[in-house]
Scaffold this active site. Structure first.
Site, mmCIF file in Angstrom:
data_model
loop_
_atom_site.group_PDB
_atom_site.id
_atom_site.type_symbol
_atom_site.label_atom_id
_atom_site.label_comp_id
_atom_site.label_asym_id
_atom_site.label_seq_id
_atom_site.Cartn_x
_atom_site.Cartn_y
_atom_site.Cartn_z
ATOM 1 N N ALA B 92 50.974 12.923 -47.596
ATOM 2 C CA ALA B 92 50.639 14.334 -47.462
ATOM 3 C C ALA B 92 50.456 14.756 -46.000
ATOM 4 O O ALA B 92 50.564 15.926 -45.678
ATOM 5 C CB ALA B 92 49.367 14.624 -48.245
ATOM 6 N N LYS B 93 50.115 13.794 -45.152
ATOM 7 C CA LYS B 93 49.893 14.040 -43.719
ATOM 8 C C LYS B 93 48.966 15.247 -43.518
ATOM 9 O O LYS B 93 49.226 16.135 -42.721
ATOM 10 C CB LYS B 93 51.222 14.198 -42.993
ATOM 11 C CG LYS B 93 52.073 12.908 -43.089
ATOM 12 C CD LYS B 93 53.367 13.014 -42.325
ATOM 13 C CE LYS B 93 54.144 11.705 -42.309
ATOM 14 N NZ LYS B 93 54.805 11.381 -43.590
ATOM 15 N N ARG B 94 47.874 15.239 -44.255
ATOM 16 C CA ARG B 94 46.904 16.338 -44.210
ATOM 17 C C ARG B 94 45.935 16.163 -43.042
ATOM 18 O O ARG B 94 45.912 15.137 -42.381
ATOM 19 C CB ARG B 94 46.094 16.405 -45.515
ATOM 20 C CG ARG B 94 46.907 16.699 -46.773
ATOM 21 C CD ARG B 94 47.580 18.044 -46.718
ATOM 22 N NE ARG B 94 48.091 18.444 -48.023
ATOM 23 C CZ ARG B 94 49.383 18.461 -48.368
ATOM 24 N NH1 ARG B 94 50.292 18.063 -47.512
ATOM 25 N NH2 ARG B 94 49.736 18.853 -49.577
#
Lengths: 274, 274
Positions: B92-94
């Protein structure tokens, strides 16, 4: 929405306020929770109460994702409810390899694919040019790149010195060279107002999305004094300060009062600094 | 899933392969598109075909978001279908201010809130400690921090030199000091194998998620030679190379063949480098 239209709306409304719809199902007033879509009902009333005092809305996508698929529907209904006159920002802070960033751009910009059609999306710069360019390919959309964020952790990496300036300064300078740079805006935290004058020297013409006025303690006066340019160039966001101004049945009225107060202050600064 | 369980599964299966479920509705075989949930059917067949050869699955969330609310349901069904023995990563690379990162963590870790219950989530480091710590607070979950990514744009900012080393090295060193650092893993692109020996000097014990073997051209041999530690310490991902190995009615069989090929190569490297 192009820059001219955004500017004209700001001038007409004497406001550069963006209301952040960070609507947390666990924090909205209790009495709403028995409804079919409590967060949408909350948002609907907030939008009705504040639309006259702001020019933009910014749902933070985390709050909707945290409710799973249902949250995505709530987000879509909210976006459709926002008046077409208002600038809409998906605060998503997305970014991935090029192929994948293209899918994120599709998620927020392509109504036929995802049901969503925002004017702008926030993007994290860590992975560099090819992680951002898929968003810039949408010629009628805005890409808002994180530069110097409002939180304490901004000091961990963003302020590190390199030969080309601090990391966030390098992000500002480097991204100016990218194709589609005219479709960029930048996130600069209101808590970072002391750096705004220097930031404006690097990017005099770009719009800034400025979170952190309100709950995070930034000063609207300082932000406006140092950040305003000849197109205004500011979208100052308040989320919790407005949407949680009240917690009872009159929550929307209280949100309205807070938004009005900010707009009135902004009107003074437009006279003073524009 | 704790480190010991992950390690034992890798040894038992003689594989450290992670299959990336980057399932794009526009790229899956045509004949699936008439079904009720084409992407789930695609994923189901891929999982059935590859589960014997891999230890992890990594859906990239962008591909599901791009389908709106329906995509979130497909993601949930996919996650529930993956065998409990397999490590699951929400790619998700949040990352956002603390309050908001807490909502992202809720979205991927809290089944009661969002319907999703991944073992791990990828997180972008740009906003620093307080943007990452809400994920680390989940004591039975893993937080996979971007360090040196596989894409060309990794050179734009990650390789900039500071007084504490390159930016990505500073991310590695600084994050070691954070509370919950034992729950961190790091993303290092397979295309960056030349830097792996140096990276291992900074983080000898942590697991690495290594994308970029396959479509992006990284070398599995180099990654394994320089990146393996005494707990193996690698989850090497292939997405498009496996899931799009075939495009006809036998797409699952072709995916199986590709996964098996990679597992057999990995078995050799476990003998050689562990």
């Amino acid at each position: 929405m192009d820059k001219q239209a955004l500017y004209e709306h700001i001038i007409a409304k004497r406001s550069y306020l963006c209301v952040g719809l960070d609507s947390d199902i666990t924090l909205i007033p209790d009495f709403l929770r028995s409804g079919k879509d409590p967060v949408f009902e909350f948002n609907r009333q907030i939008i009705d109460a504040t639309a006259d005092f702001c020019v933009a809305y910014k749902p933070n996508i985390a709050f909707y994702e945290a409710m799973g698929g249902k949250g995505w529907e709530t987000l879509q209904k909210t976006l459709e409810y926002i008046p077409k006159s208002h600038f809409t920002i998906a605060d998503a802070k997305r970014g991935d390899i090029g192929n994948t960033s293209g899918l994120y751009a599709r998620a927020f910009f392509d109504k036929s694919a995802s049901g969503l059609d925002f004017d702008a999306v926030t993007v994290a710069p860590y992975m560099g040019y090819d992680s951002v360019s898929p968003f810039l390919r949408y010629r009628d959309k805005w890409t808002i790149l994180l530069a110097l964020t409002s939180n304490p952790g901004s000091a961990d990496f963003q302020r590190l010195e390199t030969s080309t300036g601090k990391i966030y300064e390098t992000v500002l300078k480097t991204s100016q060279e990218w194709e589609g740079a005219e479709r960029l805006m930048y996130v600069v935290g209101a808590t970072q107002a002391a750096d705004l004058a220097e930031i404006r020297r690097i990017i005099p013409e770009h719009f800034l999305l400025v979170p952190g006025v309100g709950a995070q303690g930034g000063s609207l006066e300082e932000v406006s004094r140092h950040g305003m340019n000849r197109s205004v160039g500011l979208l100052v966001n308040s989320s919790r300060g407005i949407i949680y101004a009240g917690n009872g049945s009159d929550f929307a009225e209280q949100a309205k009062a807070e938004a009005k107060k900010i707009q009135e202050e902004m009107a003074l600064y437009l006279d003073k600094f524009l």
